[in-house]
Design a protein around this motif. Structure first.
Motif, PDB file in Angstrom:
ATOM      1  N   SER A   7     -11.441   5.110  13.048  1.00 58.68           N
ATOM      2  CA  SER A   7     -10.314   5.843  13.612  1.00 58.68           C
ATOM      3  C   SER A   7     -10.809   6.857  14.626  1.00 58.68           C
ATOM      4  N   ILE A   8      -9.994   7.101  15.606  1.00 56.64           N
ATOM      5  CA  ILE A   8     -10.187   8.197  16.545  1.00 56.64           C
ATOM      6  C   ILE A   8      -8.960   9.076  16.349  1.00 56.64           C
ATOM      7  N   GLY A   9      -9.163  10.207  15.681  1.00 54.18           N
ATOM      8  CA  GLY A   9      -8.006  11.017  15.303  1.00 54.18           C
ATOM      9  C   GLY A   9      -7.093  10.182  14.425  1.00 54.18           C
ATOM     10  N   ARG A  10      -5.838  10.116  14.774  1.00 50.35           N
ATOM     11  CA  ARG A  10      -4.895   9.325  13.983  1.00 50.35           C
ATOM     12  C   ARG A  10      -4.856   7.850  14.393  1.00 50.35           C
ATOM     13  N   TYR A  11      -5.564   7.483  15.462  1.00 50.58           N
ATOM     14  CA  TYR A  11      -5.519   6.122  15.989  1.00 50.58           C
ATOM     15  C   TYR A  11      -6.495   5.211  15.243  1.00 50.58           C
ATOM     16  N   GLU A  12      -6.000   4.107  14.732  1.00 50.73           N
ATOM     17  CA  GLU A  12      -6.814   3.136  14.001  1.00 50.73           C
ATOM     18  C   GLU A  12      -7.241   2.025  14.956  1.00 50.73           C
TER      19      GLU A  12
END
Length: 132
Positions: A7-12
């Motif tokens: 994940s990058i922050g909330r992005y999967e």
């Protein structure tokens, strides 16, 4: 760098869906708003050179200022372990390269269909100081 499943922050990050000369393109997912996105991440070999990193981020910032129906929307950008990325609208359909590989009889039909909106998008980008 293997980022699938991370994940990058909330992005999967789901899967790699493309590649360009400077960057890889991944499908990403934003669970907060239930939206699938494209993640463009600079290839590691270009991260050694600060000029490539700066250019990548400048292009993302410039494209993020555009608002045109034929230009993908930029939603976010940043850096993951020193590697810059851009999160943008994921557009469905075949790539231009795939359309052109279908054969010579398709090239003229494809060109006639996409040339006007492509030219309009390029004119808008150039009017805002963005070139590619």
């Amino acid at each position: 760098m293997d980022i699938i499943g991370r994940s990058i922050g909330r992005y999967e990050i789901r899967e790699r869906i493309g590649e360009g000369g400077m960057a890889y393109i991944y499908e990403a997912y934003d669970p907060d708003i239930d939206r699938t996105l494209a993640l463009k991440i600079l290839k590691e070999e270009h991260c050694i050179d600060g000029e490539h990193k700066d250019r990548f981020l400048r292009e993302g910032k410039a494209a993020g200022a555009l608002n045109h129906p034929n230009i993908g929307t930029i939603y976010d950008g940043g850096s993951l372990v020193g590697v810059p990325y851009i999160l943008m609208e994921l557009l469905e359909g075949a790539s231009l390269g795939a359309l052109l590989r279908r054969g010579p009889t398709r090239k003229s039909a494809v060109g006639l269909k996409i040339a006007p909106p492509l030219a309009d998008a390029l004119a808008d980008a150039q009017a805002h100081g963005v070139g590619h």
